[in-house]
Design a protein around this motif. Sequence first.
Motif, PDB file in Angstrom:
ATOM      1  N   ARG A  98      28.046  36.666  28.250  1.00 48.96           N
ATOM      2  CA  ARG A  98      28.927  37.426  27.793  1.00 48.96           C
ATOM      3  C   ARG A  98      29.564  38.298  28.707  1.00 48.96           C
ATOM      4  N   LEU A  99      29.035  39.210  29.741  1.00 47.54           N
ATOM      5  CA  LEU A  99      29.284  39.980  30.719  1.00 47.54           C
ATOM      6  C   LEU A  99      30.201  39.254  31.331  1.00 47.54           C
ATOM      7  N   LEU A 100      30.117  38.123  31.785  1.00 46.17           N
ATOM      8  CA  LEU A 100      30.921  37.154  32.832  1.00 46.17           C
ATOM      9  C   LEU A 100      32.192  36.933  32.231  1.00 46.17           C
ATOM     10  N   ARG A 101      32.063  36.493  30.838  1.00 42.48           N
ATOM     11  CA  ARG A 101      33.268  36.074  30.173  1.00 42.48           C
ATOM     12  C   ARG A 101      34.141  37.332  30.122  1.00 42.48           C
ATOM     13  N   ILE A 102      33.660  38.464  29.814  1.00 43.64           N
ATOM     14  CA  ILE A 102      34.526  39.630  29.814  1.00 43.64           C
ATOM     15  C   ILE A 102      35.201  39.879  31.073  1.00 43.64           C
ATOM     16  N   ILE A 103      34.220  39.829  32.321  1.00 44.29           N
ATOM     17  CA  ILE A 103      34.865  40.095  33.628  1.00 44.29           C
ATOM     18  C   ILE A 103      35.967  39.313  33.859  1.00 44.29           C
ATOM     19  N   THR A 104      35.751  37.960  33.677  1.00 47.05           N
ATOM     20  CA  THR A 104      36.947  36.806  33.813  1.00 47.05           C
ATOM     21  C   THR A 104      38.238  37.269  33.055  1.00 47.05           C
ATOM     22  N   ALA A 105      37.929  37.684  31.955  1.00 45.04           N
ATOM     23  CA  ALA A 105      39.322  37.606  30.987  1.00 45.04           C
ATOM     24  C   ALA A 105      39.912  38.888  31.523  1.00 45.04           C
ATOM     25  N   ASP A 106      39.419  39.875  31.868  1.00 41.00           N
ATOM     26  CA  ASP A 106      40.156  41.011  32.081  1.00 41.00           C
ATOM     27  C   ASP A 106      40.558  41.046  33.741  1.00 41.00           C
ATOM     28  N   ALA A 107      39.914  40.202  34.596  1.00 37.69           N
ATOM     29  CA  ALA A 107      40.266  40.218  35.827  1.00 37.69           C
ATOM     30  C   ALA A 107      41.374  39.131  35.959  1.00 37.69           C
ATOM     31  N   PRO A 412      30.030  32.463  43.398  1.00 34.95           N
ATOM     32  CA  PRO A 412      30.152  31.196  42.687  1.00 34.95           C
ATOM     33  C   PRO A 412      31.673  30.715  42.926  1.00 34.95           C
ATOM     34  N   ALA A 413      31.724  29.324  42.319  1.00 32.94           N
ATOM     35  CA  ALA A 413      33.155  28.612  42.299  1.00 32.94           C
ATOM     36  C   ALA A 413      34.253  29.506  41.348  1.00 32.94           C
ATOM     37  N   GLY A 414      35.281  29.031  41.765  1.00 33.90           N
ATOM     38  CA  GLY A 414      36.301  29.699  40.597  1.00 33.90           C
ATOM     39  C   GLY A 414      36.221  28.972  39.156  1.00 33.90           C
ATOM     40  N   CYS A 415      37.258  29.139  38.403  1.00 33.04           N
ATOM     41  CA  CYS A 415      37.068  28.541  37.327  1.00 33.04           C
ATOM     42  C   CYS A 415      38.511  28.255  36.614  1.00 33.04           C
ATOM     43  N   SER A 416      38.446  27.644  35.560  1.00 34.58           N
ATOM     44  CA  SER A 416      39.716  27.325  34.850  1.00 34.58           C
ATOM     45  C   SER A 416      39.883  28.098  34.019  1.00 34.58           C
ATOM     46  N   GLU A 417      41.204  28.089  33.425  1.00 39.01           N
ATOM     47  CA  GLU A 417      41.506  29.055  32.234  1.00 39.01           C
ATOM     48  C   GLU A 417      40.738  29.016  31.193  1.00 39.01           C
ATOM     49  N   SER A 418      40.186  27.782  30.820  1.00 39.62           N
ATOM     50  CA  SER A 418      39.526  27.866  29.637  1.00 39.62           C
ATOM     51  C   SER A 418      37.960  28.274  30.000  1.00 39.62           C
TER      52      SER A 418
END
Length: 427
Positions: A98-107, A412-418
């Motif tokens: 959940r933490l990483l999803r929040i960081i990803t979305a806001d970043a 870690p690697a990057g990620c896609s928009e999903s």
Amino acid sequence: MKHDSQHPDSHTSDGINRRTLVAGAAGTGLGVAATLGAQFATEVRAQERAEEALPPLQTARVGFFGRRQAGVDTPPPAHASFIACDLNEELKAADIERLLRIITADAAQLTAGRAPVVDQEPELATIPAELTVTVGFGEKIFDLVNPAKKPGWLKPLTAFPQIDQLQEQWSHGDLLLQICSQDPLTLAHAQRMLLKDVRSFVTVRWVQSGFRNAYGSSQQGTTQRNLFGQVDGTINPTSQDETMDQFVWGSHEDLEPWEEGGTSLVIRRIHMNLDTWDQADRPAREDAVGRTLDTGAPLTGESEDDVADLSATTELGFPVIAPYAHIRRATAQNPVEHILRRPYNYDLPVSNASGFSDHGQTSGGVSNSGLIFCSYQADPLKQFVPVQKRLAELDMLNTWTVPIGSAVFALPAGCSESGFIGESLFS
């Protein structure tokens, strides 16, 4: 003679030829189209002029999504903040996701110049200014989520007793946020937004803020100078050839990335004693570095990018580049000893500043200055540590520098928009 209303050459009741009427209508349509076309072209030109008139950093965006995280092989902006956090004790794997999803979305929003949903100062998010957010993991994240995926090199570096005076306040950490931007206000806002995101999951362990030359003050691609006045980062791996892929992303035959698109970051906080550096004259400084200070050229060359001739000797038979010169000690001794250096300077205010800081001291004097030395490589044990061992054993620059902080992170690697950063750990 009657006029047939269906004849192509017949006239209307007002005497106008039907063909003329149709032709006139067609001409009107073309005129309207031409007018609309000209209007559209004018609007496009106006929009282009408006965009050209915008300050360049208002539209300077670095994409967040991709197979690799930005902020590694991205040209380093003028300002950076490195934030190490410790995970709260009660966290479980689901909490970290959940933490990483929040960081990803806001970043992703912030780097695009858009305000996250919970941003209460959205006006501060509108100038991206090449903002990048890079996330790094310490050991604990792997231990809680996926121990089998933890890289073998992910652990604190063995201390280098000849030089290290490491302080806990600048070392280690479970989670890293590397935030870089050309605009310090953009960076400060992004930093606050992301710290608000993580504060219920972590405590901040340390924050290191650094700077380089201001945006536009030097030609793009110019090697930065540190506070000793020396160029810092010459002959780095580059994306213009295969060296970035080989040594940073691990495509070299003797290296292997811990995950595809991932790499590592070693952060060393190095105190620089400017008081004792002031006592060294220019020839002594250049002898210690092995390069001229004005151009950054090796003492055996003429330009910064010249390869140093380590076998060259003077008329008396002494090495032109001394055995203790930094450039000689840092030169790779095997094919994989190459790292990407992305350093930032720090210069902290000193209250009640006076006196003189002696050799080996990390406080006192009129300045608290140094380098946030960031080294990116596929495997720190194979690439960073051997070089650092040689520097610790015999590097004349050790006369004026003291490492006071050390941390290692897996990026870690990057990620896609999903997706989200670090999602491979949860597979």
